[in-house]
Structure formats: structure tokens, C-alpha cells
Design an enzyme around this catalytic site. Structure first.
Site, PDB file in Angstrom:
ATOM      1  N   SER A  59       3.072  35.041  23.637  1.00  0.00           N
ATOM      2  CA  SER A  59       1.737  34.498  23.885  1.00  0.00           C
ATOM      3  C   SER A  59       0.662  35.109  22.992  1.00  0.00           C
ATOM      4  O   SER A  59      -0.405  34.517  22.818  1.00  0.00           O
ATOM      5  CB  SER A  59       1.352  34.697  25.352  1.00  0.00           C
ATOM      6  OG  SER A  59       1.128  36.066  25.633  1.00  0.00           O
ATOM      7  N   SER A 107       0.367  30.063  25.771  1.00  0.00           N
ATOM      8  CA  SER A 107      -0.210  31.214  26.448  1.00  0.00           C
ATOM      9  C   SER A 107      -0.746  30.801  27.812  1.00  0.00           C
ATOM     10  O   SER A 107      -1.547  29.863  27.924  1.00  0.00           O
ATOM     11  CB  SER A 107      -1.348  31.818  25.619  1.00  0.00           C
ATOM     12  OG  SER A 107      -2.012  32.840  26.337  1.00  0.00           O
TER      13      SER A 107
END
Length: 307
Positions: free
Chosen positions: A91, A255
Site C-alpha cells: 500500500s 491502499s
């Protein structure tokens, strides 16, 4: 889970400390008196070896005496100075890669006790663009790491893969600037970073005083239907409440961050990511006879500060 190790280290340190203290304050004087009585009976001074034979220190007390100072120093360093973390996901690519091991500066924002996390001393607050570790608001037993994008009072807009920020201004709104596009420059769109088989576009983004890299998947449509909905704002807009922060991952389309679950309260902040002290390559093939968690190499070029 993240707080489990802090709690375990604290409890073990306290237990060994109490054993050492009990031995030093209660048992040691008794051993010394026994040796003194024997010296008086024999009319001669005993050697240290003879004293240990006559009044030996228990094995557990000797172990506690040796281990407690080490555990105490580790506890102090881990709780108030630096703590190591492992990056488990993609992420924060390309800033942080899976397999990076980082140091988090625990005293950047405040000093907190290692178990209940009560604030002992306020030091500073995050600045826009810093990479921060925090307790995941929906489930504080997990630690998350993201970049601080929005400060208290800011208006954040993420629309068509473009970030806009309207900094906090006075309540009357007389001197509020319009939301501004966060400047970014396309660095490359060739096959360096991938989302499965899709090459990602890499940008240099300028957030506050910080220049950092972000990744965008040009083939992935908007996911605003999954965004966290704040009352009184558009679906892709948020106003950061007082005492809270808006965070995002640098790998923008991969993310789970404030866009999806909301804001990070000040009390959830753990510290600021400052240094990559080790980076392992974790690309072992499924056909390998070694377990997948065994590294395939070390990325020496990645060691250094976190921007």
C-alpha cells in the site's frame, strides 16, 4: 496483536524486575548473614567461591539479575525512542516495499505508556507529508502505516485520481483559499511497478515540504462508491475534524486508507517512520522447496531515510 508484544515485554520485564528486587532486598541479606556466621564459626574469611557454596543464589534469581537490565533497556527504547516495524503489504509503494523493515521514532508526537497508551508528554503533531504509524481506528490491535495528507480543519478532495487540499481557515470562512490541486509530475509509465499484470504510472508528488513518489493504476475505475461518507460533504470530499488526521497510501489504487474508513485520532498515533534498516526481497516461487517467508535476497540500495 500489535499491542500484545508491548504488553508481553512489559509484563516479563516487571516479573524479572520483581524477582531481582526480592532477591536483592530479602534473600541476599540472609545469604550474607549466613556467610558471616560461618566465617565467625571458622574464625577466618571465606573466599567468594566458598561463600557461593555455603549460601548459593537461586538459578532463577541469578537469571533475573542478568536479564532484567537488558529487558529494561529494550523496553525503554521500544516504548519511548525507536521501534522496528515490518512492511507487510504494497500500500505504500514505491516509498516502502513489502519486506522493508523500518524504524519508527516513538517520541515524534508524544510519549505514551506501552500498555494503556495514555499520553505522558505531548511533544509535537504530524506535519503534512510525513509517513506515520498509527493504531488502525476500526481495530486498534493492528498497526497501520500511511502518509499524512490532511491536518485538522483541512478539506480533502480525491476526485478522478487527483488530490485537492483546502487548508484549514477561520470559522467565518472569509479568508479561505480555494482547494488547490496537489502538484505532481509523471515520472514513468513503463513496467517497473505492477498491479498484477498492469503497469502502474509513477508520479512525483509535492505535499507540503515533502516530495515523494506515488503510483496510480490507469486502468482502474473510481472506487468512490466504497468511500467513507462524512455527513454534509460530497462522496469524494472530507473535512478533517479537530484532533484527527486524514491519511493515504502512496499506492493510491491499492491502499485501504482514510478514504474508506475515516480519520486517525491523535491518540492513535504511534510515531513517524524515519529509516529503512533492512529490506528483504520476498519473490520466492511457489515451486521452491523453501518456505515463502524465507527471503530471496537483500535490497541494500533501499537502506536509508524515509521520505
Amino acid at each position: 496483536m500489535a499491542n500484545f508484544y508491548a504488553m508481553l515485554l512489559t509484563i516479563v520485564t516487571i516479573v524479572f524486575g520483581l524477582i531481582w528486587l526480592f532477591d536483592a532486598q530479602v534473600l541476599k541479606p540472609k545469604r550474607q548473614q549466613r556467610i558471616a556466621d560461618e566465617e565467625k564459626r571458622l574464625q577466618q574469611e571465606l573466599t567468594e567461591e566458598d561463600g557461593q557454596r555455603i549460601a548459593p543464589q537461586s538459578g532463577i534469581a541469578e537469571f533475573a539479575q542478568s536479564v532484567f537490565p537488558i529487558l529494561f533497556v529494550i523496553l525503554l527504547l521500544r516504548s519511548f525512542v525507536y521501534e522496528p516495524f515490518r512492511i507487510p503489504s504494497a500500500s505504500m509503494m514505491p516509498t516502502l516495499l513489502e519486506g522493508d523493515f523500518i524504524l519508527v521514532e516513538k517520541f515524534s508526537y508524544s510519549l505514551r505508556d506501552p500498555i494503556w497508551r495514555s499520553e505522558l508528554l505531548e511533544i509535537d503533531r504530524p506535519e503534512r507529508g510525513e509517513v506515520a504509524v498509527f493504531k488502525f481506528p476500526p481495530d486498534p490491535q493492528y498497526d497501520y502505516i500511511k502518509r499524512v495528507v490532511g491536518l485538522p480543519g483541512d478539506r480533502i478532495i480525491y476526485r478522478n485520481k487527483t488530490l485537492y487540499i483546502q487548508p484549514a481557515c477561520d470559522a467565518a470562512g472569509n479568508d479561505c483559499p480555494a482547494p488547490r490541486v496537489i502538484e505532481r509530475t509523471l515520472v514513468r509509465s513503463d513496467a517497473i511497478y505492477f498491479n498484477k499484470s498492469t503497469p502502474l504510472e509513477q508520479y512525483d508528488e509535492y505535499l507540503g515540504e515533502t516530495k515523494h513518489s506515488t503510483l496510480v493504476d490507469p486502468t482502474l475505475g473510481g472506487s468512490d462508491r466504497f468511500y467513507f461518507k462524512q455527513q454534509g460533504t460530497a462522496r469524494d470530499e472530507w473535512i478533517v475534524p479537530e484532533g484527527q488526521y486524514f491519511v493515504m497510501g502512496d499506492n493510491r489504487d491499492n491502499s485501504e486508507d482514510s478514504r474508506f474508513w475515516g480519520f486517525v485520532p491523535e491518540e492513535n498515533l504511534v510515531g513517524r517512520a524515519v529509516f529503512i534498516w533492512m529490506s528483504f526481497e520476498m519473490d520466492r516461487s511457489a515451486s521452491s522447496w523453501l518456505p515463502q517467508w524465507v527471503p530471496t535476497g537483500i535490497r541494500w540500495e533501499r537502506l536509508g531515510g524515509v521520505e
